[in-house]
Design an enzyme around this catalytic site. Structure first.
Site, PDB file in Angstrom:
ATOM      1  N   GLU A  44      -9.768  12.348   7.815  1.00  0.00           N
ATOM      2  CA  GLU A  44      -9.646  13.690   7.240  1.00  0.00           C
ATOM      3  C   GLU A  44     -10.970  14.437   7.237  1.00  0.00           C
ATOM      4  OE1 GLU A  44      -7.094  13.989   3.461  1.00  0.00           O
ATOM      5  OE2 GLU A  44      -7.477  11.860   3.687  1.00  0.00           O
ATOM      6  N   GLU A  79      -9.177   3.941  -2.098  1.00  0.00           N
ATOM      7  CA  GLU A  79      -7.938   3.793  -2.854  1.00  0.00           C
ATOM      8  C   GLU A  79      -8.212   3.089  -4.186  1.00  0.00           C
ATOM      9  OE1 GLU A  79      -4.678   2.231  -0.625  1.00  0.00           O
ATOM     10  OE2 GLU A  79      -5.295   3.209   1.244  1.00  0.00           O
ATOM     11  N   THR A  87      -8.823  -5.901   4.010  1.00  0.00           N
ATOM     12  CA  THR A  87      -8.778  -4.946   2.891  1.00  0.00           C
ATOM     13  C   THR A  87      -9.795  -5.452   1.879  1.00  0.00           C
ATOM     14  OG1 THR A  87      -6.417  -4.635   3.239  1.00  0.00           O
ATOM     15  CG2 THR A  87      -7.294  -3.877   1.131  1.00  0.00           C
ATOM     16  N   ASP A 112      -8.987   0.288   2.129  1.00  0.00           N
ATOM     17  CA  ASP A 112      -7.996  -0.069   3.152  1.00  0.00           C
ATOM     18  C   ASP A 112      -8.581   0.291   4.523  1.00  0.00           C
ATOM     19  OD1 ASP A 112      -5.702  -0.545   4.638  1.00  0.00           O
ATOM     20  OD2 ASP A 112      -4.780   1.380   4.115  1.00  0.00           O
ATOM     21  N   GLU A 155     -10.493   3.749   3.797  1.00  0.00           N
ATOM     22  CA  GLU A 155      -9.663   4.588   2.937  1.00  0.00           C
ATOM     23  C   GLU A 155      -9.996   4.285   1.482  1.00  0.00           C
ATOM     24  OE1 GLU A 155      -5.771   5.785   5.550  1.00  0.00           O
ATOM     25  OE2 GLU A 155      -5.531   4.036   4.262  1.00  0.00           O
ATOM     26  N   HIS A 213      -3.672  13.967   1.091  1.00  0.00           N
ATOM     27  CA  HIS A 213      -3.929  13.070   2.223  1.00  0.00           C
ATOM     28  C   HIS A 213      -2.749  13.106   3.206  1.00  0.00           C
ATOM     29  CE1 HIS A 213      -5.143   9.507   4.489  1.00  0.00           C
ATOM     30  NE2 HIS A 213      -3.979   8.947   4.223  1.00  0.00           N
ATOM     31  N   LYS A 248      -4.143  -2.071  10.138  1.00  0.00           N
ATOM     32  CA  LYS A 248      -4.490  -2.180   8.724  1.00  0.00           C
ATOM     33  C   LYS A 248      -4.678  -3.615   8.243  1.00  0.00           C
ATOM     34  CE  LYS A 248      -3.486   2.210   7.502  1.00  0.00           C
ATOM     35  NZ  LYS A 248      -4.367   3.069   6.697  1.00  0.00           N
ATOM     36  N   GLN A 276      -3.767   2.440  15.275  1.00  0.00           N
ATOM     37  CA  GLN A 276      -2.695   3.014  14.453  1.00  0.00           C
ATOM     38  C   GLN A 276      -1.905   4.083  15.211  1.00  0.00           C
ATOM     39  OE1 GLN A 276      -4.241   4.619  10.762  1.00  0.00           O
ATOM     40  NE2 GLN A 276      -2.228   5.138   9.938  1.00  0.00           N
ATOM     41  N   ASP A 305       0.846  -1.193   0.000  1.00  0.00           N
ATOM     42  CA  ASP A 305       0.000   0.000   0.000  1.00  0.00           C
ATOM     43  C   ASP A 305       0.880   1.242   0.000  1.00  0.00           C
ATOM     44  OD1 ASP A 305      -2.348   1.416  -0.044  1.00  0.00           O
ATOM     45  OD2 ASP A 305      -2.657   1.340   2.124  1.00  0.00           O
ATOM     46  N   ARG A 339      -7.970   3.602  13.510  1.00  0.00           N
ATOM     47  CA  ARG A 339      -7.146   4.791  13.787  1.00  0.00           C
ATOM     48  C   ARG A 339      -6.577   4.824  15.208  1.00  0.00           C
ATOM     49  NH1 ARG A 339      -5.894   5.925   8.736  1.00  0.00           N
ATOM     50  NH2 ARG A 339      -7.685   6.593   7.493  1.00  0.00           N
TER      51      ARG A 339
HETATM   52 CA    CA Z   1      -3.919   3.131   2.972  1.00  0.00          CA
END
Ligand code: CA
Length: 441
Positions: A388, A215, A271, A247, A213, A148, A267, A254, A141, A251
């Site tokens: 975000e 992607e 996925t 993804d 996420e 971002h 993560k 993380q 990834d 948080r």
């Molecule tokens: Ca990602």
């Protein structure tokens, strides 16, 4: 140019499969993405298919009835390869083009033997799509959106949002292939170490700040030998096609675990990918220039730079993320649009990511999946994740029914869509990448 606009992109081409001629379909005859599927009603054997309108054409069955000649034996005639697309991904560009051309011919309105082919069409709604279109040996990834990276950096390091390596190195990390699942798979909320209170030891609890996420991923076609590199000029020959990627990100886990080696358990629990691989050939009309760097930004180092890549290394793919909560579902409310973004805003091109990945001699293998990282744009409504959009939960999103969201709640469903549009060409799409959250154990 490796992938050229040619007769297969002609806007006037039509199919005898009527739903493929609907201007809003993701799957007109100009697209023809691959999938691995079986039909719940008719057969449980896994076959290679291509999407056409509301249907899937069974390529293996077409081969068995001699609609493809001997040339295609290596992948369509080889039963061992039926469980995945790897055999096809490894094909030369010439053979890939021939296959596209022939498939298009079979599906075009002028084809004379369509009665027989109708037997090999399956309603998309009756089909089950396999977890992985390819045997994904490895998954990487990237972090290619500068918007971002800057936003996330600003939350965690307000004085120094973008680290100095960002504009030189396509940043990435090795993800986990075993937990890649296909669209529609339910995702259990992970548990992990949370250290919300810096005065107390961490606790092992269900993730509180569960995020997605948005992607885009690409599948490696031809690989490279260990110890060899892939010049940027040849990078795209090694890319087979693209899909949507979610993804999923925990948080809170993380924030506690990410230093000093980057994401790990935040993560790798899941996925989600869309089941249809949109080929590089189909995407040829939707190419654009690489990101125009700000004055004062460094140019990429020579091994990551080519005129061709600067001119046409980008992709113009519109991305949309929707949320449907349990309450919305129960009350029959349509999913709510959270964001819109576009891959043309990525700071690094897919070719640069691939060349960088092999630039130390790392051997890439057919079927490997690489994802772009969260695709966010300049504007607030172009932010590709809740971290975000809600600025780490400080600015909750208000939904039309009065509910609010900082992060995802149990039974929320995230639906991602992608499509390309350009004057003079047929719109093509990626289908959906969806997943619903289930409670932790
Ligand atoms: Ca990602």
């Amino acid at each position: 140019m490796t992938y050229e606009i040619n007769e297969t992109h002609d806007i006037n081409l039509k199919s005898w499969v009527e739903s493929a001629n609907d201007p809003n379909t993701d799957f007109p005859i100009q697209n023809l993405p691959f999938c691995i599927f079986y039909n719940n009603e008719k057969h449980e054997q896994i076959h290679i298919g291509v999407l056409i309108g509301d249907f899937v054409l069974d390529l293996d069955a077409c081969y068995d009835k001699d609609f493809f000649d001997e040339t295609y034996k290596e992948f369509l005639g080889n039963k061992r390869l039926w469980s995945c697309l790897d055999g096809l991904m490894d094909f030369t560009l010439e053979k890939r083009f021939e296959l596209r051309k022939r498939t298009q011919q079979l599906l075009s309105e002028s084809f004379t033997e369509k009665e027989e082919l109708e037997n090999f069409l399956h309603k998309r709604a009756d089909c089950v799509f396999e977890d992985n279109p390819a045997v994904i040996g490895d998954y990487t990834d990237f972090y290619a959106s500068v918007f971002h990276a800057t936003n996330v950096g600003a939350m965690f390091r307000p004085d120094n949002p973008l680290l100095p390596n960002y504009k030189w190195v396509p940043i990435g990390y090795h993800g986990r292939a075993s937990s890649i699942v296909v669209s529609g798979t339910e995702i259990k909320r992970p548990k992990g170490q949370n250290r919300a209170d810096a005065e107390q030891p961490p606790v092992y609890i269900p993730c509180k700040n569960f995020d997605y996420e948005m992607e885009v991923g690409f599948f490696v076609g031809k690989g490279n030998q260990m110890g060899e590199t892939i010049p940027i000029e040849n990078a795209e020959e090694h890319i087979f096609g693209l899909c949507l990627v979610n993804d999923w990100s925990a948080r809170d886990i993380q924030a506690w675990e990410y230093q000093p080696l980057g994401p790990f358990l935040a993560k790798n629990f899941a996925t989600t990918i869309s089941p249809f691989v949109v080929t590089m050939e189909a995407l040829a009309p939707f190419r654009t220039n690489a990101f125009v760097r700000d004055e004062g930004d460094p140019q990429p180092l020579p091994h990551l730079y080519s005129e061709q890549n600067q001119r046409q290394g980008g992709f113009d793919i519109n991305l949309e993320v929707y949320l449907q909560t349990k309450k919305m579902r129960e009350e029959g409310e349509a999913p709510f649009l959270l964001s819109k973004s576009n891959t043309k805003d990525l700071y690094w091109t897919f070719a640069q990511m691939l060349t960088h990945h092999a630039s130390n001699g790392c051997n890439l293998q057919t079927g490997d999946l690489m994802a772009s990282g969260t695709v966010s744009g300049r504007e607030k409504n172009e932010r590709g994740c809740l971290l975000e959009l809600t600025w780490r939960g400080k600015e909750p999103i208000e939904l039309p029914n009065g509910e609010t969201r900082r992060f995802l709640e149990d039974y929320d469903e995230i639906i991602m869509k992608g499509y390309c549009e350009r004057e003079g060409f047929r719109r093509i799409g990626f289908g959906e990448c969806r997943g619903m959250i289930l409670p932790a154990d």
